[in-house]
Design a protein around this motif. Structure first.
Motif, PDB file in Angstrom:
ATOM      1  N   LEU A  64       0.830  -1.199   0.000  1.00 37.36           N
ATOM      2  CA  LEU A  64       0.000   0.000   0.000  1.00 37.36           C
ATOM      3  C   LEU A  64       0.866   1.252   0.000  1.00 37.36           C
ATOM      4  CD1 LEU A  64      -2.894   1.078   0.082  1.00 37.36           C
ATOM      5  CD2 LEU A  64      -2.835   0.874   2.577  1.00 37.36           C
ATOM      6  N   SER A  65       1.958   1.229   0.761  1.00 36.92           N
ATOM      7  CA  SER A  65       2.893   2.359   0.774  1.00 36.92           C
ATOM      8  C   SER A  65       3.555   2.555  -0.583  1.00 36.92           C
ATOM      9  CB  SER A  65       3.967   2.148   1.842  1.00 36.92           C
ATOM     10  OG  SER A  65       3.429   2.231   3.139  1.00 36.92           O
ATOM     11  N   VAL A  66       3.906   1.457  -1.237  1.00 39.13           N
ATOM     12  CA  VAL A  66       4.514   1.537  -2.572  1.00 39.13           C
ATOM     13  C   VAL A  66       3.521   2.165  -3.563  1.00 39.13           C
ATOM     14  CG1 VAL A  66       5.377   0.180  -4.519  1.00 39.13           C
ATOM     15  CG2 VAL A  66       6.098  -0.378  -2.192  1.00 39.13           C
ATOM     16  N   ALA A  67       2.262   1.752  -3.485  1.00 40.54           N
ATOM     17  CA  ALA A  67       1.238   2.311  -4.377  1.00 40.54           C
ATOM     18  C   ALA A  67       1.070   3.807  -4.143  1.00 40.54           C
ATOM     19  CB  ALA A  67      -0.089   1.582  -4.163  1.00 40.54           C
ATOM     20  N   ASP A  68       1.072   4.216  -2.884  1.00 40.59           N
ATOM     21  CA  ASP A  68       0.936   5.639  -2.569  1.00 40.59           C
ATOM     22  C   ASP A  68       2.146   6.435  -3.043  1.00 40.59           C
ATOM     23  OD1 ASP A  68      -1.560   5.336  -1.431  1.00 40.59           O
ATOM     24  OD2 ASP A  68      -0.786   5.070   0.601  1.00 40.59           O
ATOM     25  N   LEU A  69       3.336   5.895  -2.847  1.00 46.98           N
ATOM     26  CA  LEU A  69       4.552   6.594  -3.265  1.00 46.98           C
ATOM     27  C   LEU A  69       4.603   6.758  -4.787  1.00 46.98           C
ATOM     28  CD1 LEU A  69       7.451   5.283  -0.982  1.00 46.98           C
ATOM     29  CD2 LEU A  69       6.694   7.643  -1.269  1.00 46.98           C
ATOM     30  N   ALA A  70       4.139   5.756  -5.512  1.00 44.32           N
ATOM     31  CA  ALA A  70       4.143   5.847  -6.980  1.00 44.32           C
ATOM     32  C   ALA A  70       3.313   7.041  -7.447  1.00 44.32           C
ATOM     33  CB  ALA A  70       3.599   4.554  -7.581  1.00 44.32           C
ATOM     34  N   TYR A 102      -4.611   6.066 -11.440  1.00 42.29           N
ATOM     35  CA  TYR A 102      -5.623   5.012 -11.333  1.00 42.29           C
ATOM     36  C   TYR A 102      -5.023   3.712 -10.791  1.00 42.29           C
ATOM     37  CZ  TYR A 102      -8.662   8.223 -13.710  1.00 42.29           C
ATOM     38  OH  TYR A 102      -9.424   9.324 -14.017  1.00 42.29           O
ATOM     39  N   LEU A 103      -3.751   3.486 -11.079  1.00 40.39           N
ATOM     40  CA  LEU A 103      -3.085   2.327 -10.478  1.00 40.39           C
ATOM     41  C   LEU A 103      -3.053   2.461  -8.969  1.00 40.39           C
ATOM     42  CD1 LEU A 103      -1.415  -0.297 -10.966  1.00 40.39           C
ATOM     43  CD2 LEU A 103       0.627   1.157 -10.950  1.00 40.39           C
ATOM     44  N   ASN A 104      -2.742   3.656  -8.482  1.00 42.12           N
ATOM     45  CA  ASN A 104      -2.740   3.911  -7.037  1.00 42.12           C
ATOM     46  C   ASN A 104      -4.133   3.708  -6.438  1.00 42.12           C
ATOM     47  OD1 ASN A 104      -3.441   6.672  -5.167  1.00 42.12           O
ATOM     48  ND2 ASN A 104      -1.925   5.246  -4.365  1.00 42.12           N
ATOM     49  N   VAL A 148      -4.421  -5.555 -11.369  1.00 45.58           N
ATOM     50  CA  VAL A 148      -4.772  -4.131 -11.340  1.00 45.58           C
ATOM     51  C   VAL A 148      -3.994  -3.356 -12.409  1.00 45.58           C
ATOM     52  CG1 VAL A 148      -4.691  -2.027  -9.943  1.00 45.58           C
ATOM     53  CG2 VAL A 148      -5.442  -4.164  -8.915  1.00 45.58           C
ATOM     54  N   GLY A 149      -2.707  -3.687 -12.555  1.00 44.16           N
ATOM     55  CA  GLY A 149      -1.903  -3.012 -13.570  1.00 44.16           C
ATOM     56  C   GLY A 149      -2.454  -3.200 -14.966  1.00 44.16           C
ATOM     57  N   THR A 150      -2.938  -4.402 -15.243  1.00 43.42           N
ATOM     58  CA  THR A 150      -3.536  -4.683 -16.558  1.00 43.42           C
ATOM     59  C   THR A 150      -4.900  -4.019 -16.702  1.00 43.42           C
ATOM     60  OG1 THR A 150      -2.393  -6.826 -16.594  1.00 43.42           O
ATOM     61  CG2 THR A 150      -4.222  -6.523 -18.136  1.00 43.42           C
ATOM     62  N   ALA A 151      -5.698  -4.074 -15.637  1.00 42.56           N
ATOM     63  CA  ALA A 151      -7.058  -3.526 -15.690  1.00 42.56           C
ATOM     64  C   ALA A 151      -7.063  -2.007 -15.845  1.00 42.56           C
ATOM     65  CB  ALA A 151      -7.825  -3.925 -14.433  1.00 42.56           C
ATOM     66  N   CYS A 152      -6.003  -1.329 -15.379  1.00 40.99           N
ATOM     67  CA  CYS A 152      -5.945   0.136 -15.458  1.00 40.99           C
ATOM     68  C   CYS A 152      -5.426   0.649 -16.795  1.00 40.99           C
ATOM     69  CB  CYS A 152      -5.071   0.692 -14.327  1.00 40.99           C
ATOM     70  SG  CYS A 152      -5.831   0.562 -12.698  1.00 40.99           S
ATOM     71  N   LEU A 153      -4.954  -0.235 -17.664  1.00 40.74           N
ATOM     72  CA  LEU A 153      -4.417   0.196 -18.957  1.00 40.74           C
ATOM     73  C   LEU A 153      -5.436   0.933 -19.837  1.00 40.74           C
ATOM     74  CD1 LEU A 153      -2.135  -2.814 -19.980  1.00 40.74           C
ATOM     75  CD2 LEU A 153      -1.414  -0.494 -19.353  1.00 40.74           C
TER      76      LEU A 153
END
Length: 329
Positions: A64-70, A102-104, A148-153
């Motif tokens: 979750l922290s990695v997603a927020d930092l991105a 959107y990935l985040n 999620v990475g694929t779905a957000c494309l």
């Protein structure tokens, strides 16, 4: 003549300008950037380095922290654009920042749901929890990133297709939008709402309810009171972050997509939808600041290690100053 007048009205509604969105986005991202960067960097450092016991949803918190930092690391480019109203960088960089938003959002939704579900599972099934392996959490996290990475494309792809009709120096809110067939649009909305909102809402609500019920069990006075209250606090905070940050966007998302696809043509609905859209996106970005609060107030190990390391840093600095002053004297 009447049909042309109606068409002009519809077009003017769909082209409604939202002049305050630039200031709103710029101010929100400036407010989020520094606290989000510092809090998530510190959280990621503490979670990875100082917590050796990778249970109690720690693996999911790290992700979750990695997603927020991105998302936080892309905010300076967003701030630049909304202040200067131009994009002097590569188009790929614009689409990447757009994608990270959107990935985040959807990675955060998934990891918040996993945190709630795991804490509830460990509370209700303590004996089965003993056999739970760290590699299970790692495998689940990797799967979430891939799915999620694929779905957000589609988000950047649809906006990239619309860039052909836009000036080359525009980005983010000013990107074009490629219209889809009605069947594709309805399918996209349905899948996004079910997988990205409805199912997580049901899971988090169920976890909250089961955790509350467990505290009312007759045996709660004799065993696990403190642990159950910690679990309840974590589940409640996950639910709070979810509803504050992501519920407004997903309620508006249905109307926003239908407005962009010109399915909804009522001028009042079009205007209210387009006006509310920037607010919903700004609320979604607040999760970058709220998630570290979740780690601090729901994980005792996090508080202990953070306070312990913070006090040791202060002591070392004081000692270095004292030794320096004694040498001078």
């Amino acid at each position: 003549m009447g049909s042309n007048g109606t068409s002009n009205t519809i077009d003017s509604c769909n082209d409604t300008n939202v002049p305050f969105q630039y200031s709103l986005y710029a101010v929100t991202y400036i407010v989020v950037f520094i606290p989000g960067l510092l809090a998530n960097s510190a959280a990621l450092w503490v979670l990875c380095r100082f917590i050796s016991k990778k249970n109690k949803a720690i693996i999911f918190m790290i992700n979750l922290s990695v997603a927020d930092l991105a998302h936080v690391l892309s905010l300076p480019l967003r701030i630049y654009y909304y202040i200067n109203h131009e994009w002097p960088f590569q188009k790929f960089l614009c689409l990447l920042c757009f994608y990270l938003k959107y990935l985040n959002m959807y990675a955060s939704i998934c990891f918040l749901t996993c945190i709630s579900l795991q804490r509830c599972f460990f509370l209700l099934k303590p004996f089965k929890a003993r056999n739970w392996k760290r590699r299970y959490d790692i495998a689940i996290s990797a799967t979430i990133w891939v799915v999620v990475g694929t779905a957000c494309l589609p988000f950047p792809i649809l906006r990239n297709a619309g860039m052909a009709n836009n000036a080359h120096n525009t980005c983010f809110a000013d990107l074009g939008y490629k219209q889809m067939p009605l069947a594709t649009s309805v399918t996209t909305i349905t899948l996004a709402e079910l997988a990205g909102f409805v199912v997580p809402v049901v899971i988090i609500a169920w976890c909250t309810w089961k955790t509350v019920i467990s505290l009312q069990h007759p045996r709660v006075a004799y065993e696990g009171v403190a642990e159950k209250r910690k679990a309840l606090r974590m589940v409640f905070m996950c639910a709070g972050v979810f509803f504050i940050c992501f519920t407004p966007y997903h309620i508006n998302f249905i109307f926003y997509t239908l407005v962009k696809e010109k399915v909804i043509t009522s001028c009042s609905i079009v205007q209210s939808t387009l006006y509310f859209h920037p607010f919903s996106l700004c609320l979604a970005s607040l999760c970058c600041c709220l998630d570290p609060i979740l780690y601090y107030f729901t994980t005792s190990e996090f508080r202990d290690q953070l306070s312990r390391h913070g006090s040791s840093v202060i002591r070392s600095r004081l000692m270095s100053r004292e030794s320096g002053s004694s040498m001078v004297s």
